[in-house]
Motif scaffolding. Structure first.
Motif, PDB file in Angstrom:
ATOM      1  N   VAL A 242       0.866  -1.172   0.000  1.00 18.22           N
ATOM      2  CA  VAL A 242       0.000   0.000   0.000  1.00 18.22           C
ATOM      3  C   VAL A 242       0.904   1.224   0.000  1.00 18.22           C
ATOM      4  CG1 VAL A 242      -1.718   1.317   1.277  1.00 18.22           C
ATOM      5  CG2 VAL A 242      -1.861  -1.183   1.228  1.00 18.22           C
ATOM      6  N   TYR A 243       0.704   2.112  -0.982  1.00 19.43           N
ATOM      7  CA  TYR A 243       1.533   3.309  -1.114  1.00 19.43           C
ATOM      8  C   TYR A 243       0.864   4.494  -0.424  1.00 19.43           C
ATOM      9  CZ  TYR A 243       3.195   0.396  -5.005  1.00 19.43           C
ATOM     10  OH  TYR A 243       3.653  -0.647  -5.769  1.00 19.43           O
ATOM     11  N   GLY A 244       1.679   5.294   0.269  1.00 19.26           N
ATOM     12  CA  GLY A 244       1.178   6.522   0.865  1.00 19.26           C
ATOM     13  C   GLY A 244       0.839   7.553  -0.199  1.00 19.26           C
ATOM     14  N   ALA A 245       0.156   8.620   0.206  1.00 18.35           N
ATOM     15  CA  ALA A 245      -0.293   9.646  -0.745  1.00 18.35           C
ATOM     16  C   ALA A 245       0.870  10.322  -1.454  1.00 18.35           C
ATOM     17  CB  ALA A 245      -1.134  10.693  -0.009  1.00 18.35           C
ATOM     18  N   ASP A 246       2.056  10.347  -0.810  1.00 18.76           N
ATOM     19  CA  ASP A 246       3.220  11.014  -1.398  1.00 18.76           C
ATOM     20  C   ASP A 246       4.164  10.038  -2.089  1.00 18.76           C
ATOM     21  OD1 ASP A 246       4.007   9.763   0.946  1.00 18.76           O
ATOM     22  OD2 ASP A 246       5.470  11.306   1.488  1.00 18.76           O
ATOM     23  N   VAL A 247       3.697   8.814  -2.313  1.00 20.58           N
ATOM     24  CA  VAL A 247       4.554   7.750  -2.864  1.00 20.58           C
ATOM     25  C   VAL A 247       3.980   7.245  -4.188  1.00 20.58           C
ATOM     26  CG1 VAL A 247       5.368   5.381  -2.488  1.00 20.58           C
ATOM     27  CG2 VAL A 247       5.441   7.038  -0.612  1.00 20.58           C
ATOM     28  N   PHE A 248       4.857   7.035  -5.169  1.00 19.02           N
ATOM     29  CA  PHE A 248       4.428   6.425  -6.438  1.00 19.02           C
ATOM     30  C   PHE A 248       4.841   4.956  -6.447  1.00 19.02           C
ATOM     31  CE2 PHE A 248       8.772   7.862  -7.284  1.00 19.02           C
ATOM     32  CZ  PHE A 248       9.326   6.777  -7.944  1.00 19.02           C
ATOM     33  N   GLY A 249       4.171   4.175  -7.259  1.00 21.57           N
ATOM     34  CA  GLY A 249       4.508   2.768  -7.393  1.00 21.57           C
ATOM     35  C   GLY A 249       3.551   2.072  -8.329  1.00 21.57           C
ATOM     36  N   PRO A 250       3.976   0.973  -8.938  1.00 20.04           N
ATOM     37  CA  PRO A 250       3.140   0.256  -9.905  1.00 20.04           C
ATOM     38  C   PRO A 250       2.237  -0.763  -9.218  1.00 20.04           C
ATOM     39  CG  PRO A 250       5.247  -0.812  -9.740  1.00 20.04           C
ATOM     40  CD  PRO A 250       5.298   0.364  -8.792  1.00 20.04           C
ATOM     41  N   GLN A 251       1.366  -1.360  -9.977  1.00 17.89           N
ATOM     42  CA  GLN A 251       0.624  -2.523  -9.498  1.00 17.89           C
ATOM     43  C   GLN A 251       1.618  -3.666  -9.327  1.00 17.89           C
ATOM     44  OE1 GLN A 251      -2.749  -3.519 -11.918  1.00 17.89           O
ATOM     45  NE2 GLN A 251      -3.121  -5.472 -10.896  1.00 17.89           N
ATOM     46  N   VAL A 252       1.473  -4.424  -8.245  1.00 16.86           N
ATOM     47  CA  VAL A 252       2.455  -5.474  -7.974  1.00 16.86           C
ATOM     48  C   VAL A 252       2.329  -6.614  -8.978  1.00 16.86           C
ATOM     49  CG1 VAL A 252       2.544  -4.946  -5.508  1.00 16.86           C
ATOM     50  CG2 VAL A 252       0.989  -6.725  -6.346  1.00 16.86           C
ATOM     51  N   GLU A 253       3.441  -7.317  -9.186  1.00 23.27           N
ATOM     52  CA  GLU A 253       3.455  -8.535  -9.990  1.00 23.27           C
ATOM     53  C   GLU A 253       3.666  -9.709  -9.042  1.00 23.27           C
ATOM     54  OE1 GLU A 253       6.294  -8.446 -13.143  1.00 23.27           O
ATOM     55  OE2 GLU A 253       6.022  -6.307 -13.485  1.00 23.27           O
TER      56      GLU A 253
END
Length: 285
Positions: free
Chosen positions: A45-56
């Motif tokens: 789960v990413y915080g509001a200030d964090v970017f990240g992709p959908q997990v594989e």
């Protein structure tokens, strides 16, 4: 009476050591940015200030050929991985430096008698640097063993099993075959790592030998033992704790993301390993 006191003190020390170790293993290390691993479903789960992709997800069927018992039972989803995460304010800085931060969480459990682990690979030669690139691991929770061997040929060269706990850093050098192993079947393992943005994996050598040169297996006490893979030449396995890595910018007790945030050029040697060419010679993790 004196002997009884000595025995009691030894038992007390062992008990206290076990309590401290269990507290460490239950701890979740603060990685320096707002991200939380999840177990059901596996991911982040990413915080509001964090970017990240959908997990594989990596499934058991994907790694069977690299296990000592390809027909073993185990969790269907072995681990979940998200490549390229970080604070949104750093997105462009990371691209400029050709750096990428990846995160992985492993399921609890076993693969037959083996621990949950990756199948083992070498980082391909990057088009950016024309080197196979290193990787900087940081353990967040659980117990890890970062296994590495110099070559994925018949002679595997030097082989190391580096035992790491939350907050520990382990650095894999360029061109080495390596695998990440969860040493405690009762707890998920989560870690982050600095990688080259042009990352990619070569599996041919490991798959040719049906796995790494030393297979980790659990004994009856759920302790890791090592069995030599007979498809390699005879080798020696060195089990050890992580080095300090001060020559590679590691600050003891500080998250590697925080180190980057303070000094963004610290990990330039990941996409450009030639910057630390002298360190990789006769390297010991």
């Amino acid at each position: 009476l004196t002997e009884n006191l000595k025995e009691s003190n030894v038992l007390l020390l062992k008990l206290l050591s076990n309590i401290i170790l269990n507290l460490l293993f239950d701890m979740i290390f603060n990685p320096g940015f707002n991200i939380e691993p999840t177990t059901n479903p596996m991911g982040f789960v990413y915080g509001a200030d964090v970017f990240g992709p959908q997990v594989e997800n990596r499934l058991l069927k994907d790694i069977r050929k690299s296990l000592s018992d390809p027909d073993c039972e185990g969790p269907e989803v072995v681990y979940a991985i998200a490549m390229d995460v970080g604070k949104k304010i750093h997105a462009e800085i990371l691209k400029e430096r050709h750096l990428l931060y990846g995160v992985v969480t492993y399921a609890a459990g076993k693969l037959g008698k083996e621990p949950i682990r990756s199948q083992g690979h070498i980082h391909w030669v990057s088009k950016f640097s024309h080197w196979s690139t290193p990787e900087v691991y940081e353990i967040w929770s659980g117990e890890a063993i970062i296994y590495m061997q110099e070559f994925a040929e018949d002679n595997p060269g030097r082989c190391f099993a580096v035992y790491a706990h939350p907050g520990d850093v382990v650095i894999v050098p360029p061109y080495w075959a390596h695998a990440t192993i969860s040493a405690n079947p009762d707890k998920p393992l989560t870690f982050g790592a600095w990688c080259d943005r042009d990352y990619g994996f070569e599996y041919d050598g490991v798959r040719k030998h049906k796995g790494i040169a030393w297979f980790p297996v659990f004994n009856e006490k759920n302790e890791i033992e090592w069995q030599a893979n007979p498809l390699y030449d005879k080798s020696e396995l060195i089990c050890k704790s992580p080095a300090g890595y001060s020559e590679l910018g590691i600050v003891k007790g500080e998250a590697i993301y925080t180190t980057f945030e303070k000094k963004p050029d610290t990990f330039l040697y990941v996409p450009r390993p030639e910057l630390k060419k002298e360190v990789w010679e006769n390297y010991e993790p």
